[in-house]
Design an enzyme around this catalytic site. Structure first.
Site, PDB file in Angstrom:
ATOM      1  N   HIS A 191       0.842  -1.186   0.000  1.00  0.00           N
ATOM      2  CA  HIS A 191       0.000   0.000   0.000  1.00  0.00           C
ATOM      3  C   HIS A 191       0.879   1.238   0.000  1.00  0.00           C
ATOM      4  O   HIS A 191       1.968   1.245   0.575  1.00  0.00           O
ATOM      5  CB  HIS A 191      -0.919   0.010   1.231  1.00  0.00           C
ATOM      6  CG  HIS A 191      -2.094   0.913   1.097  1.00  0.00           C
ATOM      7  ND1 HIS A 191      -2.014   2.266   1.353  1.00  0.00           N
ATOM      8  CD2 HIS A 191      -3.378   0.676   0.727  1.00  0.00           C
ATOM      9  CE1 HIS A 191      -3.195   2.817   1.145  1.00  0.00           C
ATOM     10  NE2 HIS A 191      -4.033   1.888   0.768  1.00  0.00           N
ATOM     11  N   ASP A 200      -7.881  -4.836   0.333  1.00  0.00           N
ATOM     12  CA  ASP A 200      -8.503  -5.505  -0.818  1.00  0.00           C
ATOM     13  C   ASP A 200      -8.294  -7.018  -0.818  1.00  0.00           C
ATOM     14  O   ASP A 200      -8.847  -7.705  -1.676  1.00  0.00           O
ATOM     15  CB  ASP A 200      -7.940  -4.931  -2.124  1.00  0.00           C
ATOM     16  CG  ASP A 200      -8.254  -3.455  -2.286  1.00  0.00           C
ATOM     17  OD1 ASP A 200      -9.421  -3.093  -2.114  1.00  0.00           O
ATOM     18  OD2 ASP A 200      -7.329  -2.674  -2.569  1.00  0.00           O
TER      19      ASP A 200
END
Length: 290
Positions: free
Chosen positions: A132, A189
């Site tokens: 991320h 996710d």
């Protein structure tokens, strides 16, 4: 309404006695033919999904909404701009891409080979749901989603082989120096797709779910911008740093680079005179006239 229309079922109207998450499940899966009781664990999972995806700093779609809003476009146009940005597979399609990756791996015993393919950058192999731009450790939202996946599958009695693949991939990744060095940890996710599948949400609607949640954040950002008078139109700056130094030799006493140094030494760097161009002769071609 769109989902019900797509499968040829009648649209179910919301009920005042149900929460947002409960109404969503009711409107998705109830029919006029029989009573539908919303599973509280499923409603809890949808609610958690909505909260965790609601807002997350200046991500691509949120920044798009604010930039559109800065031109004083109406909020509907701004949200449409956010949806268009979220539409991209690198943003809103990430959880769907995770499912595709897990299906590509196929089974738990093939995870090790997949990891090796990722490390050797084999063509066509991509690691999804890890890493991320903000989090350089385990995404805290991913921890919550992992717990919710287990609760939902247990409550609904669903056995999804992809969960075993996901758990094994996570286990190997968290122990492998390649992933640790690059700070590649599961993000938000990674697990939601398995949970949404268990709830009966079609894969084609994963990004829709994301957009439903993120709309709350978009509207909040837009409202903040308007209420605080931050309506100066957005104009991100681009700083041109130029190309790398290039050698140029022309006729005369020296190169342009040498001329520059001479000018700079003379204290004229701030108001630099252009080096004299080499002499040339203008040749005009003959043009016949008729």
């Amino acid at each position: 309404m769109a989902y019900k229309s797509s499968i040829g079922e009648p649209i179910m109207q919301p009920r005042t006695d149900l929460s947002f998450a409960e109404n969503f499940l009711y409107m998705m899966f109830a029919t006029p033919m029989e009573d539908y009781k919303v599973n509280p664990v499923a409603a809890k999972a949808v609610n958690a999904f909505m909260i965790l995806h609601m807002d997350h700093e200046q991500n691509a779609s949120t920044s798009t909404v604010r930039i559109a809003g800065s031109s004083q476009a109406n909020p509907y146009a701004c949200i449409a701009a956010g949806v268009a940005c979220l539409w991209g597979p690198a943003h809103g399609g990430a959880n769907e891409a995770v499912i595709e990756m897990l299906e590509q791996i196929g089974s738990k015993d093939k995870v090790a080979q997949f990891v090796e393919d990722v490390k050797t950058k084999k063509e066509g192999v991509r690691l999804m749901g890890f890493g991320h731009r903000v989090y350089k450790n385990y995404d805290p939202r991913a921890r919550v989603m992992k717990k919710m996946v287990a609760e939902v599958l247990t409550e609904l009695g669903v056995v999804d082989p992809l969960l075993a693949v996901a758990n094994e991939l996570e286990r190997i990744a968290l122990e492998d120096e390649y992933f640790i060095k690059r700070k590649l940890y599961p993000n938000v996710d990674y697990y939601p797709g398995i949970m949404l599948r268990a709830l009966g949400i079609p894969t084609s609607m994963f990004t829709v779910m994301f957009a439903m949640s993120r709309t709350v954040g978009w509207v909040s950002q837009w409202n903040e911008m308007v209420s605080e008078g931050q309506m100066k139109i957005g104009r991100p700056r681009q700083l041109y740093v130029g190309t790398a130094q290039r050698e140029y030799s022309g006729s005369g006493t020296g190169s342009s680079g040498e001329n520059f140094k001479k000018e700079e030494q003379a204290g004229l760097a701030g108001e630099m005179k252009a080096p004299k161009a080499p002499s040339f002769k203008l040749v005009v071609p003959d043009v016949s006239t008729r």
